[in-house]
Design a protein around this motif. Structure first.
Motif, PDB file in Angstrom:
ATOM      1  N   GLN A 114       0.826  -1.203   0.000  1.00 53.33           N
ATOM      2  CA  GLN A 114       0.000   0.000   0.000  1.00 53.33           C
ATOM      3  C   GLN A 114       0.861   1.254   0.000  1.00 53.33           C
ATOM      4  O   GLN A 114       0.579   2.221  -0.721  1.00 53.33           O
ATOM      5  N   ARG A 115       1.943   1.262   0.788  1.00 53.73           N
ATOM      6  CA  ARG A 115       2.813   2.434   0.826  1.00 53.73           C
ATOM      7  C   ARG A 115       3.526   2.627  -0.514  1.00 53.73           C
ATOM      8  O   ARG A 115       3.647   3.766  -1.000  1.00 53.73           O
ATOM      9  N   ILE A 116       3.971   1.548  -1.131  1.00 53.00           N
ATOM     10  CA  ILE A 116       4.640   1.672  -2.429  1.00 53.00           C
ATOM     11  C   ILE A 116       3.684   2.242  -3.466  1.00 53.00           C
ATOM     12  O   ILE A 116       4.059   3.098  -4.281  1.00 53.00           O
ATOM     13  N   ALA A 117       2.427   1.806  -3.430  1.00 50.16           N
ATOM     14  CA  ALA A 117       1.426   2.346  -4.351  1.00 50.16           C
ATOM     15  C   ALA A 117       1.182   3.821  -4.085  1.00 50.16           C
ATOM     16  O   ALA A 117       1.123   4.643  -5.010  1.00 50.16           O
ATOM     17  N   ASP A 118       1.064   4.203  -2.817  1.00 51.10           N
ATOM     18  CA  ASP A 118       0.748   5.586  -2.465  1.00 51.10           C
ATOM     19  C   ASP A 118       1.898   6.540  -2.790  1.00 51.10           C
ATOM     20  O   ASP A 118       1.662   7.721  -3.092  1.00 51.10           O
ATOM     21  N   LEU A 119       3.125   6.063  -2.720  1.00 48.38           N
ATOM     22  CA  LEU A 119       4.291   6.928  -2.918  1.00 48.38           C
ATOM     23  C   LEU A 119       4.617   7.181  -4.383  1.00 48.38           C
ATOM     24  O   LEU A 119       5.441   8.048  -4.688  1.00 48.38           O
ATOM     25  N   SER A 120       4.001   6.460  -5.311  1.00 45.50           N
ATOM     26  CA  SER A 120       4.299   6.603  -6.749  1.00 45.50           C
ATOM     27  C   SER A 120       5.804   6.474  -6.990  1.00 45.50           C
ATOM     28  O   SER A 120       6.492   7.416  -7.387  1.00 45.50           O
ATOM     29  N   ILE A 121       6.314   5.274  -6.768  1.00 40.88           N
ATOM     30  CA  ILE A 121       7.743   4.984  -6.907  1.00 40.88           C
ATOM     31  C   ILE A 121       8.231   5.234  -8.336  1.00 40.88           C
ATOM     32  O   ILE A 121       9.326   5.740  -8.554  1.00 40.88           O
ATOM     33  N   GLY A 122       7.391   4.851  -9.310  1.00 38.63           N
ATOM     34  CA  GLY A 122       7.775   4.953 -10.708  1.00 38.63           C
ATOM     35  C   GLY A 122       6.801   4.174 -11.562  1.00 38.63           C
ATOM     36  O   GLY A 122       5.698   3.836 -11.123  1.00 38.63           O
ATOM     37  N   LEU A 123       7.208   3.867 -12.771  1.00 36.77           N
ATOM     38  CA  LEU A 123       6.348   3.175 -13.732  1.00 36.77           C
ATOM     39  C   LEU A 123       6.721   1.695 -13.745  1.00 36.77           C
ATOM     40  O   LEU A 123       7.770   1.302 -14.268  1.00 36.77           O
ATOM     41  N   TRP A 124       5.855   0.874 -13.154  1.00 41.18           N
ATOM     42  CA  TRP A 124       6.105  -0.573 -13.117  1.00 41.18           C
ATOM     43  C   TRP A 124       5.709  -1.133 -14.484  1.00 41.18           C
ATOM     44  O   TRP A 124       4.584  -1.561 -14.697  1.00 41.18           O
ATOM     45  N   TYR A 125       6.681  -1.182 -15.412  1.00 40.54           N
ATOM     46  CA  TYR A 125       6.338  -1.427 -16.804  1.00 40.54           C
ATOM     47  C   TYR A 125       6.409  -2.901 -17.199  1.00 40.54           C
ATOM     48  O   TYR A 125       5.826  -3.293 -18.204  1.00 40.54           O
ATOM     49  N   THR A 126       7.130  -3.718 -16.438  1.00 40.42           N
ATOM     50  CA  THR A 126       7.140  -5.141 -16.793  1.00 40.42           C
ATOM     51  C   THR A 126       7.564  -5.996 -15.605  1.00 40.42           C
ATOM     52  O   THR A 126       8.376  -5.586 -14.785  1.00 40.42           O
ATOM     53  N   ARG A 127       6.954  -7.164 -15.516  1.00 43.29           N
ATOM     54  CA  ARG A 127       7.447  -8.174 -14.608  1.00 43.29           C
ATOM     55  C   ARG A 127       8.787  -8.639 -15.172  1.00 43.29           C
ATOM     56  O   ARG A 127       8.929  -8.818 -16.379  1.00 43.29           O
ATOM     57  N   ALA A 128       9.772  -8.809 -14.340  1.00 39.64           N
ATOM     58  CA  ALA A 128      11.109  -9.143 -14.819  1.00 39.64           C
ATOM     59  C   ALA A 128      11.135 -10.500 -15.507  1.00 39.64           C
ATOM     60  O   ALA A 128      10.294 -11.357 -15.256  1.00 39.64           O
ATOM     61  N   VAL A 129      12.125 -10.671 -16.369  1.00 38.35           N
ATOM     62  CA  VAL A 129      12.325 -11.929 -17.078  1.00 38.35           C
ATOM     63  C   VAL A 129      13.708 -12.471 -16.713  1.00 38.35           C
ATOM     64  O   VAL A 129      14.636 -12.428 -17.524  1.00 38.35           O
ATOM     65  N   PRO A 130      13.889 -12.963 -15.490  1.00 33.62           N
ATOM     66  CA  PRO A 130      15.200 -13.508 -15.120  1.00 33.62           C
ATOM     67  C   PRO A 130      15.356 -14.889 -15.749  1.00 33.62           C
ATOM     68  O   PRO A 130      15.140 -15.905 -15.108  1.00 33.62           O
TER      69      PRO A 130
END
Length: 472
Positions: free
Chosen positions: A428-444
């Motif tokens: 919830q805090r990460i969503a509220d703080l607008s960390i950045g643009l979560w553009y893709t789930r990683a492909v490790p």
């Protein structure tokens, strides 16, 4: 992977997009985590355990380990390597893990006692994710970088035959490898191929047996072409992260405005031909830590209102996206720039630099927006490293007491229910703080041909080259 700046393990990064295969080849691994359960499994180490809630750990080694020059890989060698990784002058990405260690003590030739600055019962996950897992000869390291790069001494399955900079690293079998009869291959050649189309063409024409891959589109194309792949399961993802430390993104409204302005589906189409997986929530639905808390939404009207509000205060939003020299990174920056050009009172620029410059700029926190990540298996390492205000891995400068407190509760929760509740607050805090643009789930992940067998990954897409074998 990126071209290494040195073969010193401190200069290598144990993630799929960097030098994981090279590090594992030259230095082996103390331990790994199971790619499905995340439980620790031992290699050159036989134990890494705590009896006091993570304030101290005991690291035990296999008996009679030797470096490739015949000298002992013992507790003193581990202490030397782990202590030096705390030196900022090395510029190691593993300083983020190493500075959590207060002291190391040699108990006997096969045993090291590790005392933490603060208790962390999950620290084993941090060890396997970086250069703490790779031990080099102290005597060789003390000769200096030039000498070490010419003759790196480790205890891995392979040794250096030739390093042709900006071209290839050629390795040959280490006949003294501790886990005989491994490795099964006589040699490896590792090349840097940052262009995603060239990587796929190389694999499709059987010019290489394995490629570390960062691009979902390539994964799908490879599968359609009869190639195999493995991708480590993760939560979190890659984020076009905003620097909280300086304008314009020291103002939450600017971060929120950019986040609301960008249509991530359109970004996915441009960057990954629609093949990417956008992380709508921090954890996927099959994770025990899943919560239905969106971490990215689009609202162009609210975005424009915020851009206008900031401009009226004399703070129009202008920033530069610092791009790595990869097709994916550059295309991402250009997609963000193109979408924002439809709005008033915002200007986005794209600056493409090479890996060394990008790494240095990130380390100096000299950027407005950059590709960062918070990729989780067990959530403690990835999220605390990326977002705790005191973490040296907090590149974005996130500083939120509520988030810090929730991360601590997640680290020390004694049951999955306690940890789930804590990580729900983290989300919830990460969503509220607008960390950045979560553009893709990683492909490790890795792509590999039909002749290559024994492909196994640990942590974030890190292959174990001693397990590879070729069928004819």
């Amino acid at each position: 992977m990126g071209e290494p700046r040195s073969l010193d393990p401190a200069a290598l990064s144990n993630t799929w997009a960097h030098q994981a295969t090279l590090g594992n080849a030259l230095y082996g691994s103390l331990m790994i985590n199971n790619d499905e359960t995340y439980e620790l499994e031992y290699k050159m180490a036989t134990d890494f355990s705590t009896t006091d809630g993570g304030k101290t750990f005991t690291l035990a080694l296999q008996p009679d380990l030797k470096f490739s020059d015949g000298t002992p890989l013992d507790a003193a060698a581990v202490k030397f390597n782990w202590d030096r990784l705390k030196d900022p002058a090395l510029g190691s990405t593993t300083i983020r893990q190493a500075v959590q260690i207060e002291a190391t003590e040699v108990i006997d030739p096969a045993t090291v006692r590790v005392t933490m600055v603060k208790p962390n019962p999950q620290f084993g996950q941090a060890v396997v994710a970086g250069a703490l897992n790779w031990i080099a000869s102290p005597a060789a390291l003390e000769k200096g970088q030039q000498s070490f790069d010419e003759n790196p001494i480790g205890a891995g399955p392979f040794t250096l035959a030739n390093w042709m900079r900006q071209n290839a690293v050629e390795l040959e079998k280490n006949p003294a490898y501790w886990d005989a009869p491994k490795p099964y291959l006589d040699g490896l050649t590792i090349r840097t191929v940052p262009d995603s189309n060239q990587r796929l063409n190389t694999m499709s024409t059987a010019a290489a047996e394995l490629a570390s891959e960062t691009n979902w589109s390539n994964i799908h194309k490879a599968e359609d072409g009869g190639l195999s792949y493995l991708v480590s399961s993760t939560g979190g993802g890659q984020v076009a992260g905003m620097n909280f430390r300086r304008a314009p993104f020291d103002d939450e409204r600017a971060r929120r405005a950019v986040s609301l302005a960008i249509d991530l589906e359109a970004v996915n189409t441009v960057v990954y031909n629609g093949d990417g997986e956008i992380p709508r929530t921090l954890f996927p639905e099959d994770s025990p830590f899943y919560a239905d808390i969106p971490i990215g939404e689009t609202d162009s009207e609210e975005a424009q209102r915020l851009f206008d509000e900031l401009a009226a205060e004399g703070k129009p939003v202008a920033f530069t996206f610092l791009s790595y020299p990869t097709t994916e990174s550059r295309t991402l920056g250009e997609a963000i720039q193109a979408q924002l050009s439809a709005f008033e009172n915002v200007e986005a620029r794209v600056e493409v630099v090479d890996y060394a410059v990008a790494t240095a700029r990130a380390g100096a926190r000299d950027f407005d927006m950059i590709v960062s990540s918070a990729i989780t298996q067990d959530p403690d390492y990835g999220l605390t490293m990326a977002f705790d205000s005191k973490s040296t891995g907090n590149f974005l400068g996130v500083n939120d007491p509520e988030l810090d407190a929730a991360l601590d509760r997640g680290r020390f929760g004694e049951s999955i229910e306690e940890r789930k509740e804590a990580y729900e607050q983290v989300q919830q805090r990460i969503a509220d703080l607008s960390i950045g643009l979560w553009y893709t789930r990683a492909v490790p992940g890795v792509i590999y041909g039909s002749d290559l067998n024994g492909v196994q990954l640990y942590t974030l897409g890190s292959p174990l080259p001693e397990e590879f074998w070729i069928s004819n």
